[in-house]
Design a protein around this motif. Structure first.
Motif, PDB file in Angstrom:
ATOM      1  N   MET A   1     -30.478  -6.013 -14.536  1.00  0.00           N
ATOM      2  CA  MET A   1     -30.737  -5.144 -13.384  1.00  0.00           C
ATOM      3  C   MET A   1     -29.940  -3.839 -13.533  1.00  0.00           C
ATOM      4  SD  MET A   1     -30.023  -5.833  -9.303  1.00  0.00           S
ATOM      5  CE  MET A   1     -31.102  -7.250  -9.227  1.00  0.00           C
ATOM      6  N   SER A   2     -30.584  -2.674 -13.309  1.00  0.00           N
ATOM      7  CA  SER A   2     -29.898  -1.389 -13.369  1.00  0.00           C
ATOM      8  C   SER A   2     -28.866  -1.289 -12.265  1.00  0.00           C
ATOM      9  CB  SER A   2     -30.919  -0.254 -13.224  1.00  0.00           C
ATOM     10  OG  SER A   2     -31.505  -0.278 -11.932  1.00  0.00           O
ATOM     11  N   THR A   3     -27.943  -0.323 -12.435  1.00  0.00           N
ATOM     12  CA  THR A   3     -26.931  -0.147 -11.380  1.00  0.00           C
ATOM     13  C   THR A   3     -27.591   0.242 -10.068  1.00  0.00           C
ATOM     14  OG1 THR A   3     -26.583   2.185 -12.001  1.00  0.00           O
ATOM     15  CG2 THR A   3     -25.176   0.526 -13.051  1.00  0.00           C
ATOM     16  N   ARG A   4     -28.681   1.027 -10.143  1.00  0.00           N
ATOM     17  CA  ARG A   4     -29.375   1.414  -8.907  1.00  0.00           C
ATOM     18  C   ARG A   4     -30.012   0.202  -8.251  1.00  0.00           C
ATOM     19  NH1 ARG A   4     -34.588   3.013  -7.735  1.00  0.00           N
ATOM     20  NH2 ARG A   4     -34.796   4.389  -5.912  1.00  0.00           N
ATOM     21  N   GLY A   5     -30.639  -0.655  -9.055  1.00  0.00           N
ATOM     22  CA  GLY A   5     -31.222  -1.872  -8.501  1.00  0.00           C
ATOM     23  C   GLY A   5     -30.163  -2.767  -7.886  1.00  0.00           C
ATOM     24  N   ALA A   6     -29.000  -2.843  -8.552  1.00  0.00           N
ATOM     25  CA  ALA A   6     -27.903  -3.643  -8.010  1.00  0.00           C
ATOM     26  C   ALA A   6     -27.382  -3.043  -6.719  1.00  0.00           C
ATOM     27  CB  ALA A   6     -26.778  -3.748  -9.042  1.00  0.00           C
ATOM     28  N   SER A   7     -27.299  -1.719  -6.668  1.00  0.00           N
ATOM     29  CA  SER A   7     -26.831  -1.056  -5.436  1.00  0.00           C
ATOM     30  C   SER A   7     -27.789  -1.302  -4.279  1.00  0.00           C
ATOM     31  CB  SER A   7     -26.679   0.451  -5.677  1.00  0.00           C
ATOM     32  OG  SER A   7     -25.642   0.723  -6.588  1.00  0.00           O
ATOM     33  N   MET A   8     -29.095  -1.299  -4.565  1.00  0.00           N
ATOM     34  CA  MET A   8     -30.084  -1.592  -3.523  1.00  0.00           C
ATOM     35  C   MET A   8     -29.916  -3.021  -2.997  1.00  0.00           C
ATOM     36  SD  MET A   8     -33.370   0.249  -5.342  1.00  0.00           S
ATOM     37  CE  MET A   8     -34.567  -0.507  -4.238  1.00  0.00           C
ATOM     38  N   ALA A   9     -29.649  -3.955  -3.929  1.00  0.00           N
ATOM     39  CA  ALA A   9     -29.465  -5.345  -3.516  1.00  0.00           C
ATOM     40  C   ALA A   9     -28.212  -5.505  -2.664  1.00  0.00           C
ATOM     41  CB  ALA A   9     -29.382  -6.248  -4.747  1.00  0.00           C
ATOM     42  N   TRP A  10     -27.124  -4.853  -3.071  1.00  0.00           N
ATOM     43  CA  TRP A  10     -25.880  -4.960  -2.298  1.00  0.00           C
ATOM     44  C   TRP A  10     -25.976  -4.210  -0.970  1.00  0.00           C
ATOM     45  CZ3 TRP A  10     -22.454  -8.544  -2.863  1.00  0.00           C
ATOM     46  CH2 TRP A  10     -22.302  -9.165  -4.101  1.00  0.00           C
ATOM     47  N   LEU A  11     -26.813  -3.150  -0.929  1.00  0.00           N
ATOM     48  CA  LEU A  11     -27.047  -2.452   0.334  1.00  0.00           C
ATOM     49  C   LEU A  11     -27.718  -3.378   1.332  1.00  0.00           C
ATOM     50  CD1 LEU A  11     -27.129   0.156   2.034  1.00  0.00           C
ATOM     51  CD2 LEU A  11     -29.303   0.708   0.916  1.00  0.00           C
ATOM     52  N   ALA A  12     -28.691  -4.163   0.869  1.00  0.00           N
ATOM     53  CA  ALA A  12     -29.343  -5.136   1.751  1.00  0.00           C
ATOM     54  C   ALA A  12     -28.343  -6.176   2.236  1.00  0.00           C
ATOM     55  CB  ALA A  12     -30.502  -5.807   1.014  1.00  0.00           C
ATOM     56  N   ARG A  13     -27.477  -6.652   1.330  1.00  0.00           N
ATOM     57  CA  ARG A  13     -26.474  -7.644   1.722  1.00  0.00           C
ATOM     58  C   ARG A  13     -25.452  -7.046   2.684  1.00  0.00           C
ATOM     59  NH1 ARG A  13     -26.024  -9.149  -4.610  1.00  0.00           N
ATOM     60  NH2 ARG A  13     -28.019 -10.263  -4.760  1.00  0.00           N
ATOM     61  N   LEU A  14     -25.157  -5.769   2.509  1.00  0.00           N
ATOM     62  CA  LEU A  14     -24.260  -5.086   3.445  1.00  0.00           C
ATOM     63  C   LEU A  14     -24.836  -5.131   4.855  1.00  0.00           C
ATOM     64  CD1 LEU A  14     -21.853  -3.199   4.132  1.00  0.00           C
ATOM     65  CD2 LEU A  14     -23.325  -1.276   3.464  1.00  0.00           C
ATOM     66  N   ASN A  15     -26.144  -4.910   4.985  1.00  0.00           N
ATOM     67  CA  ASN A  15     -26.779  -4.983   6.300  1.00  0.00           C
ATOM     68  C   ASN A  15     -26.694  -6.382   6.892  1.00  0.00           C
ATOM     69  OD1 ASN A  15     -28.524  -2.414   7.222  1.00  0.00           O
ATOM     70  ND2 ASN A  15     -28.343  -2.433   4.992  1.00  0.00           N
ATOM     71  N   PHE A  16     -26.730  -7.402   6.042  1.00  0.00           N
ATOM     72  CA  PHE A  16     -26.549  -8.783   6.500  1.00  0.00           C
ATOM     73  C   PHE A  16     -25.168  -8.955   7.130  1.00  0.00           C
ATOM     74  CE2 PHE A  16     -25.096 -13.113   5.944  1.00  0.00           C
ATOM     75  CZ  PHE A  16     -26.186 -13.894   6.277  1.00  0.00           C
ATOM     76  N   CYS A  17     -24.142  -8.476   6.453  1.00  0.00           N
ATOM     77  CA  CYS A  17     -22.765  -8.665   6.936  1.00  0.00           C
ATOM     78  C   CYS A  17     -22.473  -7.814   8.167  1.00  0.00           C
ATOM     79  CB  CYS A  17     -21.772  -8.344   5.825  1.00  0.00           C
ATOM     80  SG  CYS A  17     -21.905  -9.432   4.389  1.00  0.00           S
ATOM     81  N   LEU A  18     -23.024  -6.588   8.207  1.00  0.00           N
ATOM     82  CA  LEU A  18     -22.750  -5.711   9.338  1.00  0.00           C
ATOM     83  C   LEU A  18     -23.439  -6.153  10.621  1.00  0.00           C
ATOM     84  CD1 LEU A  18     -22.907  -2.156   7.728  1.00  0.00           C
ATOM     85  CD2 LEU A  18     -20.887  -3.357   8.550  1.00  0.00           C
ATOM     86  N   ALA A  19     -24.375  -7.100  10.504  1.00  0.00           N
ATOM     87  CA  ALA A  19     -25.094  -7.571  11.693  1.00  0.00           C
ATOM     88  C   ALA A  19     -24.139  -8.103  12.748  1.00  0.00           C
ATOM     89  CB  ALA A  19     -26.096  -8.655  11.296  1.00  0.00           C
ATOM     90  N   ASP A  20     -23.023  -8.681  12.332  1.00  0.00           N
ATOM     91  CA  ASP A  20     -22.076  -9.264  13.277  1.00  0.00           C
ATOM     92  C   ASP A  20     -20.909  -8.342  13.568  1.00  0.00           C
ATOM     93  OD1 ASP A  20     -21.349 -11.507  14.907  1.00  0.00           O
ATOM     94  OD2 ASP A  20     -19.723 -11.947  13.492  1.00  0.00           O
ATOM     95  N   VAL A  21     -20.973  -7.096  13.046  1.00  0.00           N
ATOM     96  CA  VAL A  21     -19.809  -6.222  13.140  1.00  0.00           C
ATOM     97  C   VAL A  21     -20.082  -4.969  13.946  1.00  0.00           C
ATOM     98  CG1 VAL A  21     -18.134  -4.863  11.810  1.00  0.00           C
ATOM     99  CG2 VAL A  21     -18.903  -7.084  10.945  1.00  0.00           C
ATOM    100  N   ARG A  22     -21.157  -4.243  13.614  1.00  0.00           N
ATOM    101  CA  ARG A  22     -21.304  -2.869  14.089  1.00  0.00           C
ATOM    102  C   ARG A  22     -21.427  -2.744  15.598  1.00  0.00           C
ATOM    103  NH1 ARG A  22     -26.834  -0.448  11.797  1.00  0.00           N
ATOM    104  NH2 ARG A  22     -26.354   1.135  13.363  1.00  0.00           N
ATOM    105  N   ASP A  23     -21.940  -3.762  16.285  1.00  0.00           N
ATOM    106  CA  ASP A  23     -22.091  -3.686  17.740  1.00  0.00           C
ATOM    107  C   ASP A  23     -20.983  -4.422  18.491  1.00  0.00           C
ATOM    108  OD1 ASP A  23     -24.437  -2.169  17.558  1.00  0.00           O
ATOM    109  OD2 ASP A  23     -25.646  -3.963  17.283  1.00  0.00           O
ATOM    110  N   GLY A  24     -19.944  -4.845  17.772  1.00  0.00           N
ATOM    111  CA  GLY A  24     -18.871  -5.566  18.442  1.00  0.00           C
ATOM    112  C   GLY A  24     -19.347  -6.919  18.946  1.00  0.00           C
ATOM    113  N   LEU A  25     -18.942  -7.271  20.154  1.00  0.00           N
ATOM    114  CA  LEU A  25     -19.308  -8.572  20.712  1.00  0.00           C
ATOM    115  C   LEU A  25     -20.770  -8.638  21.146  1.00  0.00           C
ATOM    116  CD1 LEU A  25     -16.176  -9.446  22.863  1.00  0.00           C
ATOM    117  CD2 LEU A  25     -16.910 -10.542  20.745  1.00  0.00           C
ATOM    118  N   GLY A  26     -21.398  -7.470  21.388  1.00  0.00           N
ATOM    119  CA  GLY A  26     -22.806  -7.456  21.766  1.00  0.00           C
ATOM    120  C   GLY A  26     -23.068  -8.296  23.004  1.00  0.00           C
ATOM    121  N   PRO A  27     -24.084  -9.189  22.960  1.00  0.00           N
ATOM    122  CA  PRO A  27     -24.436  -9.985  24.137  1.00  0.00           C
ATOM    123  C   PRO A  27     -23.359 -10.984  24.541  1.00  0.00           C
ATOM    124  CG  PRO A  27     -25.651 -10.742  22.215  1.00  0.00           C
ATOM    125  CD  PRO A  27     -24.970  -9.464  21.818  1.00  0.00           C
ATOM    126  N   PHE A  28     -22.404 -11.271  23.633  1.00  0.00           N
ATOM    127  CA  PHE A  28     -21.331 -12.203  23.986  1.00  0.00           C
ATOM    128  C   PHE A  28     -20.314 -11.558  24.932  1.00  0.00           C
ATOM    129  CE2 PHE A  28     -22.934 -14.148  20.120  1.00  0.00           C
ATOM    130  CZ  PHE A  28     -22.926 -15.496  20.453  1.00  0.00           C
TER     131      PHE A  28
END
Length: 411
Positions: free
Chosen positions: A1-28
């Motif tokens: 996989m090219s570095t760009r392809g790897a960066s795209m994959a890690w960008l998607a995973r970053l969005n997975f991890c930020l789901a529980d972070v960027r809005d703080g407690l959210g509905p909780f």
């Protein structure tokens, strides 16, 4: 996989991890504060403070994303600050500390959104944007499902403080993902939508004139403002109304409201991405606006814990479509101007006006007239958003095949 392809994959995973972070407690946050003895209107007021702070910070955050090259650092620092602000609530959940926490979370969350959009556009370019937006959103919603399930289970066995621990762990994971995105794969001119052949023309058009003079952009912002005025309070209000009737465990029920919606958002985002690549963004936005009044009507008339299912399925459809269509449409409208991220920030600022006022409005109505009346008010506002968009918006302005220029953006 090219570095760009790897960066795209890690960008998607970053969005997975930020789901529980960027809005703080959210509905909780609402059920956490209810457990501390807070009234519905006070919860609405403090959430509104955070929304106002985010609203004021969003346009400058977009300008920051257009200007800086250290976009990975912006996202990483923001993740750490959101977690730190949320942890303050465990120490002292009084009004002052909670207000400071929500104001900080609102500001930092406003910075993270445009930074992620800039990273995405800088890595994949305009042609690859619809597909990558779909992947980003699908991973983000999957992250919300996993984190909500873990938060609900941990909260059920160990109490709501376990939600804070989970958020901190996800923030650490997001830092690891950021480190794997190769900086050379980010084209910072592309990240702000600058066309080198039009750079001289773009420099002659002021940012303010470009944004305010763009009718398609302003109509999109108006529709999003009304949408979020109706939408932002619906999930917290649904959770609070069920908990107030003693119908469910607070942590578990709140987690279920999130999980149902997020599971629907994953296919909705992927379908919106596929449709946008061929036909544009107008129809996905229209459908998202259409389902909101139906959602409010069901939530306001069905006084049962089972209302969770249709209400959150509809939420998943709307949010999944807009997660792809909104940034994609702004990028299309402002392509070539060099100001895509500040444009997205400006639209987000106006929609944040609605989101900031929504909890206070709904909390005030619920406190005085009951939860059913609050849902009725939100439903009427949702209908206004749909009517404004349907009557005023031009379909061609959001066509994925329409090329824009700094001059055309103002038409």
């Amino acid at each position: 996989m090219s570095t760009r392809g790897a960066s795209m994959a890690w960008l998607a995973r970053l969005n997975f991890c930020l789901a529980d972070v960027r809005d703080g407690l959210g509905p909780f946050l609402g059920v956490f504060l209810m457990g501390q003895g807070w009234a519905a209107d006070d919860i609405g007021y403090v959430m509104t403070l955070g929304g106002i702070a985010g609203m004021l910070a969003t346009t400058p955050a977009g300008a920051l994303t257009d200007a800086v090259r250290a976009k990975r650092l912006v996202v990483g620092l923001g993740s750490v600050l959101v977690v730190a602000g949320s942890l303050l609530l465990l120490v002292a959940p009084g009004f002052t500390v909670t207000a400071i926490s929500q104001i900080g979370t609102g500001i930092v969350g406003a910075v993270i959104g445009p930074a992620i959009a800039g990273l995405t556009l800088g890595i994949v370019g305009q042609q690859g944007l619809p597909a990558q937006l779909g992947r980003n959103e699908a991973w983000n919603h999957a992250g919300n499902v996993v984190s909500a399930a873990l938060a609900g289970a941990c909260g059920y066995y160990w109490g709501l403080p376990a939600v804070f621990v989970l958020m901190a762990l996800m923030a650490l994971a997001s830092l690891l993902c950021l480190a794997r995105i190769h900086p050379d794969d980010i084209d910072h001119d592309v990240a702000r939508g600058l066309d080198p052949q039009r750079a001289a023309d773009a420099a002659q058009v002021s940012t303010w004139r470009l944004l305010v003079g763009s009718r398609p952009l302003m109509l999109l912002a108006l529709a999003m403002m009304l949408f979020h005025l109706a939408n932002a309070a619906m999930l917290p209000l649904l959770s609070q109304s069920v908990v107030a009737r003693g119908g469910a465990d607070p942590a578990l029920y709140t987690a279920l409201t999130v999980i149902v919606a997020q599971l629907v958002m994953i296919p909705a985002a992927l379908l919106a991405s596929r449709f946008a690549q061929q036909r544009g963004y107008w129809l996905p936005i229209t459908i998202a606006l259409l389902v909101l009044p139906v959602r409010g009507l069901v939530a306001g008339t069905w006084e049962s814990s089972w209302a969770l299912l249709p209400v959150q399925i509809l939420d998943g459809v709307g949010a999944g479509l807009l997660g792809v269509a909104l940034p994609g449409s702004v990028a299309r409208i402002l392509q070539g101007s060099g100001h895509i991220n500040i444009g997205l920030g400006a639209v987000t600022t106006l929609q944040s006006v609605g989101a900031a006022l929504s909890p206070a409005l709904a909390g005030m109505v619920a406190q005085r007239h009951g939860y059913g009346a609050a849902f009725a008010v939100l439903t009427v506002i949702a209908l206004l958003a749909l009517l404004a968009w349907w009557m005023l918006a031009e379909r061609r302005a959001h066509d994925v095949h329409t090329a824009s220029s700094p001059e055309a953006a103002g038409r």
